[in-house]
Structures are given as C-alpha cells and as structure tokens.
Design a protein around this motif. Sequence first.
Motif, PDB file in Angstrom:
ATOM      1  N   CYS A  22       0.856  -1.179   0.000  1.00 34.91           N
ATOM      2  CA  CYS A  22       0.000   0.000   0.000  1.00 34.91           C
ATOM      3  C   CYS A  22       0.898   1.237   0.000  1.00 34.91           C
ATOM      4  CB  CYS A  22      -0.871   0.059   1.253  1.00 34.91           C
ATOM      5  SG  CYS A  22      -2.020  -1.299   1.405  1.00 34.91           S
ATOM      6  N   ASP A  43      -7.223   1.309  -5.057  1.00 35.38           N
ATOM      7  CA  ASP A  43      -7.605   0.668  -3.787  1.00 35.38           C
ATOM      8  C   ASP A  43      -6.491   0.686  -2.750  1.00 35.38           C
ATOM      9  OD1 ASP A  43      -9.993   0.102  -4.935  1.00 35.38           O
ATOM     10  OD2 ASP A  43      -9.516  -1.993  -5.398  1.00 35.38           O
ATOM     11  N   ARG A  44      -5.236   0.703  -3.224  1.00 35.95           N
ATOM     12  CA  ARG A  44      -4.115   0.519  -2.299  1.00 35.95           C
ATOM     13  C   ARG A  44      -3.287   1.782  -2.108  1.00 35.95           C
ATOM     14  NH1 ARG A  44      -0.564  -3.748  -4.350  1.00 35.95           N
ATOM     15  NH2 ARG A  44      -1.643  -3.826  -6.344  1.00 35.95           N
ATOM     16  N   PHE A  46      -3.486   5.694  -0.460  1.00 40.38           N
ATOM     17  CA  PHE A  46      -4.269   6.492   0.489  1.00 40.38           C
ATOM     18  C   PHE A  46      -3.589   7.839   0.708  1.00 40.38           C
ATOM     19  CE2 PHE A  46      -4.637   1.982   1.595  1.00 40.38           C
ATOM     20  CZ  PHE A  46      -6.005   1.798   1.521  1.00 40.38           C
TER      21      PHE A  46
ATOM     22  N   LEU B 128      -9.352   0.266   7.321  1.00 41.85           N
ATOM     23  CA  LEU B 128      -9.012   0.331   5.890  1.00 41.85           C
ATOM     24  C   LEU B 128      -8.522  -1.034   5.408  1.00 41.85           C
ATOM     25  CD1 LEU B 128      -7.094   3.748   5.638  1.00 41.85           C
ATOM     26  CD2 LEU B 128      -9.201   3.179   4.429  1.00 41.85           C
ATOM     27  N   LEU B 132     -10.105  -3.450   2.588  1.00 41.22           N
ATOM     28  CA  LEU B 132      -9.275  -3.864   1.452  1.00 41.22           C
ATOM     29  C   LEU B 132      -9.261  -5.389   1.331  1.00 41.22           C
ATOM     30  CD1 LEU B 132      -7.593  -2.398  -0.636  1.00 41.22           C
ATOM     31  CD2 LEU B 132      -5.677  -2.378   0.969  1.00 41.22           C
ATOM     32  N   LEU B 159     -10.096  11.539   8.446  1.00 41.46           N
ATOM     33  CA  LEU B 159      -9.816  10.539   7.407  1.00 41.46           C
ATOM     34  C   LEU B 159     -10.878   9.440   7.402  1.00 41.46           C
ATOM     35  CD1 LEU B 159      -7.591   9.895   5.239  1.00 41.46           C
ATOM     36  CD2 LEU B 159      -6.712   8.227   6.865  1.00 41.46           C
ATOM     37  N   LYS B 163     -13.185   8.605   4.314  1.00 44.41           N
ATOM     38  CA  LYS B 163     -13.031   7.288   3.673  1.00 44.41           C
ATOM     39  C   LYS B 163     -14.256   6.398   3.910  1.00 44.41           C
ATOM     40  CE  LYS B 163      -8.794   7.961   2.120  1.00 44.41           C
ATOM     41  NZ  LYS B 163      -8.605   8.292   0.704  1.00 44.41           N
TER      42      LYS B 163
END
Lengths: 307, 275
Positions: A22, A43-44, A46, B128, B132, B159, B163
Amino acid sequence: MEMRAVYAQCLGELMEQDEKICLLDADLSKASGTRGLYDRFPDRTFNCGIAEQNMASVAAGLASYGFKPWIESFAPFATRRICDQITLSIAYAGRNVKIVGTDPGITAELNGGTHMSFEDISVVRAIPGMVIFEPVDEVQLRAAMPVLNAYEGCLYLRLARKEMPRVFGDDYRFDLFRADTLREGSDVTVLTSGYPTADVLAVAEELAGEGLSCHVVNVHTIKPIDRETVVAAARKTGVAVTVENHNVIGGLHSAVLEALAHERIPVYAVGIEDRFGEVGKLPYLRQAMGLTPEHIKAVIKEAASAK
Amino acid sequence: MQEDLKALCRDLRCDIMTAIGHLGVGHAGGSLSIVELLAVLYFKEMHIDPARPDMPGRDRFICSKGHAGPAVYAALARRGYFPRDLLMTLNQGGTSLPSHCDMLRTPGIDMTTGSLGQGFSCAVGVALGSRLAGDGATVYTVIGDGESQEGQIWEAAMLAGNKHLDNLIAFTDYNKLQIDDPVALINDIAPLGAKWRAFGWHVIEVEDGNDVDQVAQAVALAKRNRGSGKPTMVILHTVKGCGVSFIIERGCGNHNTKVTEEEARRAVAEIRGEA
C-alpha cells in the motif's frame, strides 16, 4: 532519470507483483513522483492529507492487517515530525512499514531551513531495530527496491528526488547489509553515503594523480552498519574520513565512530557542523555547509598527513 | 461464555482491583470505567476465537487509551485467552501483561497502544485494511476523553469520515476526568457529539456508559450503521473508577493510583455487595 521517477517506477512494478503493498501520502505524492500510482492502484493508495502523524499510525494499522505500507513525505516530516509514531505505532509494535523521506539535507535547496533535514538519520537511528538506507544513484536504487520491499520490518529510505550522478555500473549487485567498496586504496579510507558519493570518487581520482591513494566505501545502509567492512577498510589505511549530507552528530560519522570504537584509528568528518539549513541552490549550499569537493579533498589530505 | 453480563462486569471489576492491588499501583480509574464496554464487546458482539487470537477475519478491538490494559487483560482472561492467574503478574518485570497494551506480548491484543492518539489512527488503518481484504470484520476502538485533546485523534477522525469507514465503531470513555484536573477545566472537548458529527460520523450518546444494557443497545444500534458510509462514535458517559467508591472519591487522582491488597479486598467486597 530523477531518483523519484526511478523510485516510483520500481514501486509501481512491485505493486503489480505484490498485492500487499500500500502507498500512503500526506499531500506530497506529486513531490515524491508517485501521483501516477494513485490512478493505477486506487484501492491501495491512500492520501491522508497533511497529517503525517495519522499517516504513520494508519500505516501501522494496515500493516497489522498483513499489508505492506510505504509512507512518504519530505525527510524532516517523515522522521522528526513523526518520531513518536514511528517509535511506538511502527517500531515498538513490530510493524512492517517502509518510510520514505525525500529531499534529505542540502538537496532540499529552495525549501530552505525548515525542510532541510540534517537530523533525520540521527532521529531514526536512535529507534531500536530500524534499518536506514540511503541510495547513491539510480542503479543502486533500482537494485535495492525489491530488497527493501522483501525486508520484513521498519525501514527508512533516505531518498534524493533529483537526478544523481551514476556511480554504479550495470553489473552492480546489491546487498542491503553489505557496504560497497567503490575504490581500493592504501593511504586514507573514505566512508560515504548518498549525495556526496560521486564527489568523493572524483576527489579520490584527483588525489590519485597527486600520489595519494584513497580507499572509498559506500556505506549505503547506515543502520545496521556493516561493521566488518568498515573496520577492515579503516584498518587497511589506518585513518578514515566520513563524508555525509547530514549533521556530523548522529549520522554516518557517529555510526562509523561507534563501529571503530575499539580501534585506534583517527576518524575525520566532512558533514554539517551542527547547524541548521538555509535556502539556496546546491552550489551555494555545498559552499555554505562545507560539502564542496575542495573541502572534502582538504580534509582527506589532512587525514593523510596525520598518520 | 458468561450470559449474565451484569455478573460478568462484577467479576471483571474484582479481577482488575485484585490485580492492581497485588502490584500496589495501577490505572484503576480508567480501567473500571470501560468494564461494561468490554463485557459487551468480548462476551456478546465480537466475532473472535480465544483459541486462535490471530484468526483471519476476526473482529478487532483496539484500546487506544492503552493505559486501560488491566481492564482488557481481565476481559481476555475471562474470555479464555489465557489463565486468570496470569493477571497477578500485571506490570511486573518479564510479564506478558504490561501496563499499556502490547500486541507482541499479549494474546488477544490487536494493537500496541499507550502514546495517546495513536491507537485510534491505527484502528482507522485496521478498518481500511479490513475493507481492502474484504473480510467483513468490524473494528472497535475506545479513546479516552482526555485523549481526545490529541490532534492526531482529529486527523484520524477526518480521514475515517472521508473514507466512509462504516466498519469502524469507536467509543469515547467520557468520564470527565484527566490526570491534572477535570477535562472541562483543562481544555474542554465539549460539545463532543457535534464535533464527531461535523467530521462525518454517526453519533450515539449513551447516558450511562456503565449500564451494560444501555451499552449493549448502543453497540447493536451502531452495527446497523454498516452500509451507511459513515463510521460511528458511541459516546459513553461513564464514571472514572465506577464500582469502587474509594477509587471514585480520589477523583482525578484515581488515574494511576496506589491500591493496597487490603484496599483491593475491600473493593471486591463492595463490588460483590458484601460491604
């Protein structure tokens, strides 16, 4: 190629192969060269916004889920600003997180003193178990990236963003925990890492013409330092000089002194003499901070004459 | 597993006071205030397996107020992660139960915490990660009211809201006291619910966070927010030191406080209704 472009390219390739990787940013993905990875791996990736502390601890959380986070910022904000988060959320908790600090030392140039980290190695070196790696050129960085990703643990990558002069050939073989001997010599041992390395080699070439033989070692991994290579290199000539783009307190010079603590070998230092940075282009900053080839040469000569 | 959560809470309080009394000092106040929460999570809600502390897809609990380790250890022991005898090693040299939660030392601890503000950020990272991984886990975390003064809490809150982490349920142990003085006197965090709402969270207020039925109801409600695109903050109005009158009476001083073995015995008698 710029170092950041090489870094981003390699990280992208690794992310293709390794779905656990990530990437986290604090609004500096463009500066780090990795903005494109956000489109390729939505997706990975941030972007945590300008909140480095949170980014570091979020990375620790992701790592506890088996992911392999890489976090990025300018060197001072990737280290001193989040020292406690690196120490506790990541290192003390044993999390597998890669920390990338860009624009180290005088390579911060026009961002000036606030962004010019002469203390990042020192800060990170004091945290138990941390690995600190500083690449010299794109060949070394390319060779290192898969090794860094495969290393399970907390690692700091001290990365110049701009293009760096080539030091290594295409046949270069990288070992994260082995320093590279760049030049065999018999009069003075010069130990260096990162940005000044090419200058050191040029100076060594000049000095060879003047009859002084330098043994040059690239200590790309400052922690854990390759004690065996460093001690053998220092013993070979009986005198050593360290050259670094960092405060001489706490960085490569200190690491070498610790490695040579039981040797009766004098060690001279070229580096930042315990001061803050300031704005300027590299030619000015090299002059102001004592990192010119002329200064490196003078210190090596002084070391040779002290034997 | 114990069905009677009220009785379980009494047991947990006794275990906490006995362990701290055995050592002579400890974070009694903030451990006693979250007992009902731990009872509901570990004995009613969380999908976990004490025989497999690292089970993939398990629900996670991160005690961001890491100093409440003694309470979490009591819950883990009663839940079967390790023998209750181990509680008597609390915070002694070589123990696997240090003052603050440590995921490398204690089976069942999901994150190392103790430097305030960080555990909550870690919980956001875990949420997160779960999203994932697509494993459907719920991530629970508790922060202190004093801890809410840390800037990192609000970095993470922002965050998590942005998110849309609706797999994250957080709790504030709003016991109103911190080490030096009442929270409101030092650097007030009120209005707390409005702050979390402004950060994009659902907020559930629990009038008595030491009433296990109210806590259970709130957690059930919070779980229904999954799919809403928002994380949930459950504000638990609690009493620091709840269940032990002489600890409550010490006020702010009960954060990390001396407890003799005799006092621990008195506390147990009071909790058991024998005093």
